[in-house]
Design an enzyme around this catalytic site. Structure first.
Site, mmCIF file in Angstrom:
data_model
loop_
_atom_site.group_PDB
_atom_site.id
_atom_site.type_symbol
_atom_site.label_atom_id
_atom_site.label_comp_id
_atom_site.label_asym_id
_atom_site.label_seq_id
_atom_site.Cartn_x
_atom_site.Cartn_y
_atom_site.Cartn_z
ATOM 1 N N THR A 161 -3.244 -6.996 3.086
ATOM 2 C CA THR A 161 -2.214 -6.820 2.056
ATOM 3 C C THR A 161 -1.069 -7.783 2.356
ATOM 4 O OG1 THR A 161 -2.754 -4.480 1.842
ATOM 5 C CG2 THR A 161 -0.651 -5.202 0.910
ATOM 6 N N LYS A 236 -2.021 -4.920 -5.657
ATOM 7 C CA LYS A 236 -1.972 -4.072 -4.455
ATOM 8 C C LYS A 236 -0.538 -3.628 -4.175
ATOM 9 C CE LYS A 236 -3.009 -2.131 -0.548
ATOM 10 N NZ LYS A 236 -3.435 -0.740 -0.580
ATOM 11 N N LYS A 304 6.294 -2.478 4.988
ATOM 12 C CA LYS A 304 6.035 -3.891 4.660
ATOM 13 C C LYS A 304 5.659 -4.037 3.183
ATOM 14 C CE LYS A 304 1.906 -5.066 5.369
ATOM 15 N NZ LYS A 304 0.612 -5.059 4.679
#
Ligand SMILES: NC(=O)C1=CN([C@@H]2O[C@H](COP(=O)(O)OP(=O)(O)OC[C@H]3O[C@@H](n4cnc5c(N)ncnc54)[C@H](OP(=O)(O)O)[C@@H]3O)[C@@H](O)[C@H]2O)C=CC1
Ligand SMILES: O=CC(=O)O
Length: 356
Positions: A161, A236, A304
């Site tokens: 990701t 995502k 994150k």
């Protein structure tokens, strides 16, 4: 924007089923860039054994040379993903920064190379499942990085990701070598990775997407092809921005219910039966109530993802106040040493003692 989705399989990849699938690893032509030769059956409607048999029916007797698959990054997600490929009979070569994590996979039959460059040089397609943008860039570009081992006819599939900028940088560097690139971040956590139930959000070279589709189908239950590089990363981040905010709101609800004398276990039950039900609540709620956070999705990765999603939103002037507030909570949790706990540990950031 191109959009394609394959139907989902309503099954669990049990160990029995995995055993049934062994030696069913797809056999594919080595060269990319040609028209797809094989066809994946769409919307199979029953059972994993059907999935394994479908792969055999499509590829088992092709007589084509088997693709050699590289796998870089064997953390919580990478290890079970690579394991499923090995158990399906694929020719897999692994590398991980901390070498000891390669041992269980080598014991299952994987080959080992001592750098991403050597993995890429010795494989036809290389998957990378790294922690964050810096590590994804490092492994692709660094000294002995995968790009140095790429060449025309090979493919690089980054399933980490990351943000769209990182993904585009990696894509450009890989494509400079004449190889193909696909971004393919996954939705689904540790258990879906173990069970071959991930959802792939892919974008990039369509021919590579078609070539690796059988491998995605071993590791996942569905796949989306979203067009240009950056769209998979963006999808995502949008999904995980929603998830991070949901978990923060759920945490507030559990703590409020306790403060007003309700049983939070009953809150979980009520939520699970209503319109706001999500599997995550029933899966994580009971352990959160006991202040236990066994790690499936590390809190540092959720923070994150929120940070990257907020930056994506800023790039298009989209207001995201709820995600911004949630991000602050994850930052508080990180500052209290909860980075490597499950992301559900964000609830700790709301407890009075942590806020002083
Ligand atoms: N866990 C989950 O539920 C999910 C995670 N993701 C995403 O997948 C990715 C991987 O997650 P997960 O497996 O949980 O993470 P882990 O933290 O368990 O694993 C991270 C991997 O990255 C490697 N790594 C970290 N920094 C470097 C570096 N500088 N150079 C080389 N390798 C490095 C680690 O190597 P080492 O072993 O040496 O530390 C490890 O292999 C992340 O982007 C995450 O956001 C996506 C969906 C679900
Ligand atoms: O990225 C995490 C997930 O559960 O998906």
């Amino acid at each position: 924007m191109t959009f394609f989705v394959r139907g989902t399989y309503p099954h669990n990849l049990s160990s029995t089923a995995m055993a049934m699938s062994s030696s069913f690893c797809p056999r594919l032509p080595v060269q990319f860039g040609t028209k797809p030769i094989f066809h994946i059956p769409t919307k199979p409607s029953f059972s994993l054994s059907f999935k394994a048999l479908s792969v055999q029916a499509s590829y088992g007797s092709s007589g084509k040379e088997e693709l050699r698959v590289g796998f870089l990054g064997l953390g919580i997600m990478g290890a079970p993903m690579a394991q499923n490929l090995i158990k399906s009979g694929c020719d897999v070569t692994v590398w991980n920064r901390t070498k000891s994590k390669c041992e269980p996979l080598i014991n299952l039959g994987a080959k080992y190379q001592s750098s991403p460059q050597e993995v890429a040089a010795s494989c036809d397609v290389t998957f990378a499942m790294l922690a964050d943008p810096n590590s994804a860039l490092d492994v692709a570009f660094g000294e002995n990085g995968a790009a140095n081992g790429m060449a025309p006819g090979k493919g690089y599939v980054d399933v980490s990701t990351v943000d769209d900028t990182t993904s585009k940088l990696i894509s450009a560097r890989i494509k400079d070598t004449g190889a193909s690139f696909l971004e393919a971040p996954v939705s689904g956590s540790k258990k879906p990775a173990e069970d071959g139930q991930l959802i792939f959000l892919t974008a990039g070279d369509k021919s590579l997407y078609e070539t690796v589709a059988p491998f995605l189908d071993i590791m996942g239950k569905s796949r989306f092809y979203l067009g240009d590089v950056g769209n998979g990363a963006a999808m995502k981040l949008v999904v995980n921005m929603i998830m991070g905010s949901m978990m923060a709101a759920f945490s507030e609800g559990l703590l409020l219910s306790e403060k007003v004398g309700l049983d939070p276990n009953v809150v979980v039950e009520v939520v699970s039966q209503g319109a706001i039900n999500a599997p995550m609540y029933k899966m994580k709620g009971p352990s959160m109530i006991k202040s236990q956070y066994p790690t499936a999705f590390p809190l540092k990765h959720q923070q994150k993802d929120l940070r990257l999603a907020l930056s994506l939103a800023e790039s298009v002037s989209q207001s995201t106040p709820i995600a911004a507030a949630a991000n602050e909570l994850y930052k508080v949790a990180k500052s209290h040493g909860l980075s490597d706990q499950d992301f559900s540990a964000v609830i700790e950031a709301l407890k009075a003692k942590l806020q002083q």
